[in-house]
Design a protein around this motif. Structure first.
Motif, PDB file in Angstrom:
ATOM      1  N   VAL A 236      -3.716   3.465 -20.744  1.00  0.00           N
ATOM      2  CA  VAL A 236      -3.954   3.720 -22.162  1.00  0.00           C
ATOM      3  C   VAL A 236      -5.402   4.149 -22.409  1.00  0.00           C
ATOM      4  O   VAL A 236      -5.668   5.070 -23.182  1.00  0.00           O
ATOM      5  N   THR A 237      -6.347   3.499 -21.724  1.00  0.00           N
ATOM      6  CA  THR A 237      -7.764   3.834 -21.932  1.00  0.00           C
ATOM      7  C   THR A 237      -8.159   5.144 -21.267  1.00  0.00           C
ATOM      8  O   THR A 237      -9.185   5.722 -21.617  1.00  0.00           O
ATOM      9  N   GLY A 238      -7.370   5.611 -20.305  1.00  0.00           N
ATOM     10  CA  GLY A 238      -7.737   6.815 -19.563  1.00  0.00           C
ATOM     11  C   GLY A 238      -8.482   6.519 -18.287  1.00  0.00           C
ATOM     12  O   GLY A 238      -8.872   7.442 -17.554  1.00  0.00           O
ATOM     13  N   GLU A 239      -8.681   5.249 -17.968  1.00  0.00           N
ATOM     14  CA  GLU A 239      -9.343   4.888 -16.717  1.00  0.00           C
ATOM     15  C   GLU A 239      -8.501   5.293 -15.516  1.00  0.00           C
ATOM     16  O   GLU A 239      -9.026   5.609 -14.444  1.00  0.00           O
ATOM     17  N   LEU A 240      -7.166   5.258 -15.687  1.00  0.00           N
ATOM     18  CA  LEU A 240      -6.240   5.708 -14.649  1.00  0.00           C
ATOM     19  C   LEU A 240      -5.490   6.932 -15.150  1.00  0.00           C
ATOM     20  O   LEU A 240      -5.229   7.074 -16.351  1.00  0.00           O
ATOM     21  N   THR A 241      -5.106   7.803 -14.222  1.00  0.00           N
ATOM     22  CA  THR A 241      -4.326   9.007 -14.541  1.00  0.00           C
ATOM     23  C   THR A 241      -2.920   8.841 -13.983  1.00  0.00           C
ATOM     24  O   THR A 241      -2.758   8.460 -12.813  1.00  0.00           O
ATOM     25  N   PRO A 242      -1.880   9.084 -14.759  1.00  0.00           N
ATOM     26  CA  PRO A 242      -0.511   8.889 -14.262  1.00  0.00           C
ATOM     27  C   PRO A 242      -0.162   9.876 -13.155  1.00  0.00           C
ATOM     28  O   PRO A 242      -0.712  10.978 -13.077  1.00  0.00           O
ATOM     29  N   ASP A 243       0.782   9.460 -12.296  1.00  0.00           N
ATOM     30  CA  ASP A 243       1.285  10.363 -11.251  1.00  0.00           C
ATOM     31  C   ASP A 243       2.115  11.479 -11.867  1.00  0.00           C
ATOM     32  O   ASP A 243       2.156  12.597 -11.335  1.00  0.00           O
ATOM     33  N   ALA A 244       2.795  11.171 -12.946  1.00  0.00           N
ATOM     34  CA  ALA A 244       3.607  12.161 -13.660  1.00  0.00           C
ATOM     35  C   ALA A 244       3.612  11.799 -15.135  1.00  0.00           C
ATOM     36  O   ALA A 244       3.349  10.664 -15.508  1.00  0.00           O
ATOM     37  N   GLY A 245       3.925  12.762 -15.987  1.00  0.00           N
ATOM     38  CA  GLY A 245       3.888  12.537 -17.420  1.00  0.00           C
ATOM     39  C   GLY A 245       2.464  12.655 -17.952  1.00  0.00           C
ATOM     40  O   GLY A 245       1.533  13.050 -17.237  1.00  0.00           O
ATOM     41  N   ARG A 246       2.276  12.299 -19.209  1.00  0.00           N
ATOM     42  CA  ARG A 246       0.935  12.404 -19.787  1.00  0.00           C
ATOM     43  C   ARG A 246       0.699  11.305 -20.816  1.00  0.00           C
ATOM     44  O   ARG A 246       1.627  10.718 -21.355  1.00  0.00           O
ATOM     45  N   VAL A 247      -0.598  11.061 -21.066  1.00  0.00           N
ATOM     46  CA  VAL A 247      -1.026  10.095 -22.072  1.00  0.00           C
ATOM     47  C   VAL A 247      -1.842  10.857 -23.113  1.00  0.00           C
ATOM     48  O   VAL A 247      -2.867  11.460 -22.796  1.00  0.00           O
ATOM     49  N   ARG A 248      -1.379  10.841 -24.351  1.00  0.00           N
ATOM     50  CA  ARG A 248      -2.066  11.520 -25.450  1.00  0.00           C
ATOM     51  C   ARG A 248      -2.737  10.493 -26.348  1.00  0.00           C
ATOM     52  O   ARG A 248      -2.141   9.497 -26.724  1.00  0.00           O
ATOM     53  N   ARG A 249      -4.008  10.763 -26.675  1.00  0.00           N
ATOM     54  CA  ARG A 249      -4.772   9.865 -27.542  1.00  0.00           C
ATOM     55  C   ARG A 249      -5.214  10.623 -28.782  1.00  0.00           C
ATOM     56  O   ARG A 249      -5.657  11.776 -28.696  1.00  0.00           O
ATOM     57  N   GLY A 250      -5.127   9.945 -29.928  1.00  0.00           N
ATOM     58  CA  GLY A 250      -5.544  10.568 -31.173  1.00  0.00           C
ATOM     59  C   GLY A 250      -7.032  10.896 -31.173  1.00  0.00           C
ATOM     60  O   GLY A 250      -7.833  10.219 -30.519  1.00  0.00           O
ATOM     61  N   ARG A 251      -7.418  11.899 -31.962  1.00  0.00           N
ATOM     62  CA  ARG A 251      -8.805  12.346 -31.979  1.00  0.00           C
ATOM     63  C   ARG A 251      -9.741  11.311 -32.581  1.00  0.00           C
ATOM     64  O   ARG A 251     -10.940  11.299 -32.291  1.00  0.00           O
ATOM     65  N   THR A 252      -9.234  10.444 -33.443  1.00  0.00           N
ATOM     66  CA  THR A 252     -10.104   9.467 -34.113  1.00  0.00           C
ATOM     67  C   THR A 252     -10.133   8.112 -33.414  1.00  0.00           C
ATOM     68  O   THR A 252     -10.744   7.167 -33.912  1.00  0.00           O
ATOM     69  N   VAL A 253      -9.481   8.010 -32.258  1.00  0.00           N
ATOM     70  CA  VAL A 253      -9.380   6.722 -31.571  1.00  0.00           C
ATOM     71  C   VAL A 253     -10.731   6.285 -31.007  1.00  0.00           C
ATOM     72  O   VAL A 253     -11.413   7.053 -30.330  1.00  0.00           O
ATOM     73  N   ARG A 254     -11.142   5.037 -31.346  1.00  0.00           N
ATOM     74  CA  ARG A 254     -12.292   4.379 -30.716  1.00  0.00           C
ATOM     75  C   ARG A 254     -11.744   3.137 -30.020  1.00  0.00           C
ATOM     76  O   ARG A 254     -11.361   2.172 -30.662  1.00  0.00           O
ATOM     77  N   MET A 255     -11.710   3.199 -28.697  1.00  0.00           N
ATOM     78  CA  MET A 255     -10.996   2.198 -27.926  1.00  0.00           C
ATOM     79  C   MET A 255     -11.964   1.208 -27.291  1.00  0.00           C
ATOM     80  O   MET A 255     -13.058   1.567 -26.870  1.00  0.00           O
ATOM     81  N   ALA A 256     -11.536  -0.071 -27.218  1.00  0.00           N
ATOM     82  CA  ALA A 256     -12.316  -1.103 -26.541  1.00  0.00           C
ATOM     83  C   ALA A 256     -11.370  -1.970 -25.726  1.00  0.00           C
ATOM     84  O   ALA A 256     -10.297  -2.356 -26.207  1.00  0.00           O
ATOM     85  N   LEU A 257     -11.759  -2.269 -24.488  1.00  0.00           N
ATOM     86  CA  LEU A 257     -10.935  -3.067 -23.580  1.00  0.00           C
ATOM     87  C   LEU A 257     -11.684  -4.331 -23.179  1.00  0.00           C
ATOM     88  O   LEU A 257     -12.783  -4.264 -22.630  1.00  0.00           O
TER      89      LEU A 257
END
Length: 613
Positions: A338-359
């Motif tokens: 979800v954060t983009g730290e990992l990239t999927p082997d297949a498919g994609r992860v889309r994040r909104g332009r206004t997202v400010r993420m914290a883990l």
């Protein structure tokens, strides 16, 4: 009822501070006691005293002759050269331990994964195990033994939701009324409610005694605070909020605490819900727009094992999601995708332009860069003011809300305990004003009071929240929806909450090969979803039986109401007689009698409810 051990007027010092000051408690056959309190207030010290592993500075600890006491510490040292099997059951012949159903239950419940995960399985040396697995070996060794008194210090650490549920069921069956005693130190509030019948709160050098588990403890504590005006207004409000949530109940909660919580109606009559979902949803939508995070056909593998298999999941503005699953099922991996730290082997992860993420990760080393700063300085480095619950909150106010006193707020970060570092991590994340907050096992090292404070802060978070946790109380408390990772590559919705997850897991286990780990089986490994229902059907009760059952329920509820009034009067007398030892002893005995009567009536009510539907 036989008396097992006694602690008489005991005092223990840590430096110049009295951890315990003139404390007297005792254990009888059949006692199941939960110990709660702030970190550092002496809970583990109390267990060491009960086991006579610590000599008090004053007072004495006595055991009945021949008493067998087992204690699980937080730093159990298991001989790394022993095999897993030897560490649990010793070097005796297989037919001895294999014929004991209790030992087989312990092995399957705690070590079912070792055969599959560790080269050599249960014949492998303990040194090859992970820290969590070694901890479970120590717990399994203790539960496989014969003890009259069992003292457990944070036994749910390193257990997933399945493991915690198994341990609760095992302890309830193992220590019924009149057979030995159990004392548990834990921050797992669901576990306390499921297992214990009395609660000891360790604080300020004293031990306060309460009847019931966590829910009853919160009720009694709030009542004492109201009657004696002993708590500050802010702390009392936090207790009221916690109690109000408990009384409203969660989908997965049992009916048993209902009567105790109904007795608190006067305390929480005007208490609003913990959070206003409509207001938070509108605020989150304004901050995030309609697009937050979308996983579309995502597949991800590690070492040839598929953790996510063609998963599609939409995370929207204001969603509050809890994620549950067994250790190793891929929960942390999901957050990192979800954060983009990992990239999927297949498919994609889309994040909104206004997202400010914290883990909030499980790694406490993230604070090493600010180790030389003081707590408040480390938080103010992120920002001085942030909006929480629709109001501007300064860094100092947020730090205080998360349990740091003014003195501790000026403590160097490098000197903080694990629980304090965890709270500091969360404070720094919140000060960065994220609109998507991801929490990975946020309850680690936190006591029950601090957990309530953290939940209070999360109630005011106007954004999207995802919580990964084995703490089912936390999941039910802060999340509006729960998802399961079952280890088969899927992400499954749980309308029925954690109870539905456990039913699914039981179904999968029944569908697989369920053999003892030490007999060579692979434990909880099975493909397919399995059967989650029963195998037979019972005849439906007649209309007359239903009517009779409902009349019986109404009769019992009237009795319970009168019983609650008597208990309330006794609690008031107890608070008024706090300095009169003889009066307190007599009142406590009467309260125990009422508690036994209440338990009997509640069981009768539940039996009638099964018929009434």
């Amino acid at each position: 009822m036989a008396h097992l051990l006694n602690v008489e007027d005991v005092t223990v010092h840590a430096g110049a501070r009295a951890l315990l000051d003139g404390v007297s408690v005792g254990l009888d056959d059949g006692d199941r006691v939960g110990v709660v309190g702030r970190n550092g207030d002496g809970k583990s010290t109390l267990l060491r005293l009960l086991a006579r592993d610590l000599v008090p500075d004053a007072g004495r600890v006595t055991h009945t002759g021949g008493l067998r006491v087992g204690r699980l510490t937080q730093q159990d040292a298991v001989d790394g050269d022993l095999s897993v099997r030897q560490a649990v059951v010793g070097s005796g012949p297989e037919h001895v331990w294999a014929s004991d159903p209790r030992v087989r239950d312990v092995l399957d419940g705690l070590l079912g994964d070792v055969e599959a995960d560790v080269p050599g399985g249960v014949e492998a040396p303990v040194r090859l195990l992970s820290g969590g697995q070694r901890r479970r070996v120590a717990l399994a060794h203790l539960l496989a033994g014969d003890h009259d008194v069992l003292l457990l210090d944070e036994p749910t650490n390193h257990l997933d939701v399945d493991g915690v549920a198994w341990l609760a069921a095992h302890l309830r069956e193992r220590w019924p009324a009149g057979r030995g005693a159990l004392v548990v130190v834990t921050h797992d509030r669901w576990f306390l409610d499921a297992v214990v019948e009395r609660t000891w709160e360790v604080h300020d050098g004293t031990v306060d005694l309460y009847d019931g588990g966590y829910a009853a403890y919160v009720l009694a504590r709030a009542e004492r605070a109201r009657t004696a005006a002993a708590a500050a207004q802010r702390r009392a409000n936090l207790l009221r909020k916690e109690l109000a949530w408990l009384r409203r109940g969660a989908p997965a909660r049992t009916s048993k605490p209902r009567f105790r919580l109904d007795a608190a109606a006067a305390l929480v009559a005007d208490e609003p819900p913990p959070r206003d979902p409509l207001v938070l949803q509108r605020t989150a939508s304004a901050r995030l727009g309609k697009d937050v995070v979308d996983l579309e056909g995502v597949t991800y593998s590690v070492g040839g094992r598929v953790l996510l298999d063609d998963v599609t999941w939409r995370l929207g503005p204001g969603d509050r999601v809890g994620v549950v699953g067994a250790n190793g099922s891929g929960k942390t991996t999901l957050l990192r995708l979800v954060t983009g730290e990992l990239t999927p082997d297949a498919g994609r992860v889309r994040r909104g332009r206004t997202v400010r993420m914290a883990l909030l990760s499980q790694d406490l080393h993230e604070l090493d860069e600010v180790a030389g700063l003081r707590v408040l300085e480390a938080v103010e480095r992120e920002r001085r003011v942030v909006e929480v619950d629709g109001r501007e909150v300064t860094a100092a106010q947020l730090v205080e809300r998360l349990g740091f006193t003014r003195e501790r707020a000026w403590t160097p970060v490098g000197e903080l305990s694990g629980g304090e570092r965890r709270r500091l991590q969360l404070a720094r994340l919140l000060m960065d004003s994220p609109n998507v907050l991801l929490l990975d096992e946020p309850t680690n090292d936190l006591d029950t009071d601090t957990l309530a404070a953290v939940e209070d802060v999360l109630d005011g978070f106007a954004g999207t929240l995802v919580v990964v946790s084995h703490d089912r109380y936390l999941l039910e408390r802060v999340a509006d929806r729960e998802l399961a990772m079952l280890g088969d590559g899927t992400l499954r919705d749980l309308p029925g909450g954690v109870e539905e997850y456990l039913a699914l897991r039981r179904g999968r286990l029944r569908a697989g090969t369920a053999t003892s780990a030490l007999a060579g089986g692979g434990g909880a490994a099975a493909s397919g979803r399995g059967d989650t229902g029963g195998t037979g059907t019972a005849a439906a009760p007649s209309a007359a039986e239903v009517r009779a059952a409902r009349k019986e329920m109404a009769r019992i509820e009237r009795q319970l109401s009168r019983l609650a009034e008597r208990e309330a009067r006794l609690h008031a007398e107890l608070a008024a007689s706090a300095t009169d030892h003889e009066a307190v002893t007599a009142l406590d005995a009467r309260l125990r009698e009422l508690a036994a009567e209440r338990d009997r009536l509640e069981e009768e009510w539940l039996a009638a409810a099964d018929v009434a539907g």
